[in-house]
Design a protein around this motif. Structure first.
Motif, PDB file in Angstrom:
ATOM      1  N   ARG A  80     -17.416  -5.269   0.751  1.00 52.10           N
ATOM      2  CA  ARG A  80     -16.686  -4.521   1.776  1.00 52.10           C
ATOM      3  C   ARG A  80     -16.636  -3.040   1.414  1.00 52.10           C
ATOM      4  NH1 ARG A  80     -16.415  -8.736   4.293  1.00 52.10           N
ATOM      5  NH2 ARG A  80     -14.900 -10.392   4.229  1.00 52.10           N
ATOM      6  N   GLU A  81     -16.614  -2.204   2.431  1.00 46.94           N
ATOM      7  CA  GLU A  81     -16.499  -0.767   2.232  1.00 46.94           C
ATOM      8  C   GLU A  81     -15.062  -0.308   2.041  1.00 46.94           C
ATOM      9  OE1 GLU A  81     -18.994   1.446   1.909  1.00 46.94           O
ATOM     10  OE2 GLU A  81     -20.326  -0.290   1.948  1.00 46.94           O
ATOM     11  N   ASP A  82     -14.115  -1.187   2.408  1.00 48.48           N
ATOM     12  CA  ASP A  82     -12.698  -0.856   2.283  1.00 48.48           C
ATOM     13  C   ASP A  82     -11.975  -2.098   1.783  1.00 48.48           C
ATOM     14  OD1 ASP A  82     -12.542  -2.550   4.481  1.00 48.48           O
ATOM     15  OD2 ASP A  82     -12.157  -0.950   5.906  1.00 48.48           O
ATOM     16  N   ASP A  83     -10.656  -2.114   1.901  1.00 47.75           N
ATOM     17  CA  ASP A  83      -9.900  -3.260   1.378  1.00 47.75           C
ATOM     18  C   ASP A  83      -9.523  -4.263   2.460  1.00 47.75           C
ATOM     19  OD1 ASP A  83      -7.979  -1.842   2.665  1.00 47.75           O
ATOM     20  OD2 ASP A  83      -6.623  -1.663   0.982  1.00 47.75           O
TER      21      ASP A  83
ATOM     22  N   ASN B 107      -7.188  -2.596  -8.062  1.00 51.85           N
ATOM     23  CA  ASN B 107      -8.258  -1.614  -7.902  1.00 51.85           C
ATOM     24  C   ASN B 107      -9.441  -2.288  -7.242  1.00 51.85           C
ATOM     25  OD1 ASN B 107      -7.321   0.828  -9.472  1.00 51.85           O
ATOM     26  ND2 ASN B 107      -7.062  -0.781 -10.998  1.00 51.85           N
ATOM     27  N   ARG B 108     -10.139  -1.528  -6.459  1.00 43.88           N
ATOM     28  CA  ARG B 108     -11.321  -2.040  -5.775  1.00 43.88           C
ATOM     29  C   ARG B 108     -12.355  -2.493  -6.800  1.00 43.88           C
ATOM     30  NH1 ARG B 108     -14.289  -2.455  -1.568  1.00 43.88           N
ATOM     31  NH2 ARG B 108     -16.287  -1.437  -1.399  1.00 43.88           N
ATOM     32  N   HIS B 109     -12.945  -3.660  -6.567  1.00 43.34           N
ATOM     33  CA  HIS B 109     -13.953  -4.203  -7.472  1.00 43.34           C
ATOM     34  C   HIS B 109     -15.331  -3.668  -7.082  1.00 43.34           C
ATOM     35  CE1 HIS B 109     -16.381  -6.984  -9.758  1.00 43.34           C
ATOM     36  NE2 HIS B 109     -15.273  -7.338 -10.419  1.00 43.34           N
TER      37      HIS B 109
ATOM     38  N   SER C 264     -17.595  -5.773  -4.708  1.00 38.75           N
ATOM     39  CA  SER C 264     -17.136  -6.122  -3.363  1.00 38.75           C
ATOM     40  C   SER C 264     -18.201  -5.755  -2.325  1.00 38.75           C
ATOM     41  CB  SER C 264     -15.841  -5.396  -3.039  1.00 38.75           C
ATOM     42  OG  SER C 264     -15.446  -5.657  -1.708  1.00 38.75           O
TER      43      SER C 264
ATOM     44  N   ASP D  26       0.874  -1.173   0.000  1.00 36.37           N
ATOM     45  CA  ASP D  26       0.000   0.000   0.000  1.00 36.37           C
ATOM     46  C   ASP D  26       0.909   1.221   0.000  1.00 36.37           C
ATOM     47  OD1 ASP D  26      -1.975   1.884   0.268  1.00 36.37           O
ATOM     48  OD2 ASP D  26      -2.779   1.101   2.147  1.00 36.37           O
TER      49      ASP D  26
END
Length: 96
Positions: free
Chosen positions: A92-95, A85-87, A90, A57
């Motif tokens: 989830r609100e974060d990674d 990259n965030r899908h 998802s 990160d």
């Protein structure tokens, strides 16, 4: 920015054991400091290989490049870097 990095280590067979041991100790200290800083998020071994999959990160491509070049084992590694990259699917609100 999140990146997945696969690292395959290839220490030369003719490297003296003492030299390899010293490089590995420096590598461990360097990687653990980056983990404490939150830059090196995750590290997993690949079973049966001298390899790992890691998640970084960092702020930029350049920061990751500098971190990877700073690895004491860098001269003996093959690496594959993949930007993540965030899908949108998802749950989830974060990674996390």
């Amino acid at each position: 920015m999140l990146f997945q990095v696969r690292m395959d280590v290839n220490i030369p067979l003719d490297m003296p054991v003492e030299t390899a041991t010293e490089i590995k100790a420096r590598e461990k200290a360097y990687s653990q400091e980056l983990q404490r800083q939150g830059k090196w998020r995750h590290i997993w071994r690949i079973t049966g290989q001298y390899s790992n999959i890691s998640i970084f990160d960092v702020e930029s491509n350049e920061e990751l490049h500098n971190i990877l070049q700073g690895l004491p084992l860098y001269p003996y590694m093959n690496m594959e870097v993949m930007a993540l990259n965030r899908h949108p699917s998802s749950v989830r609100e974060d990674d996390s």
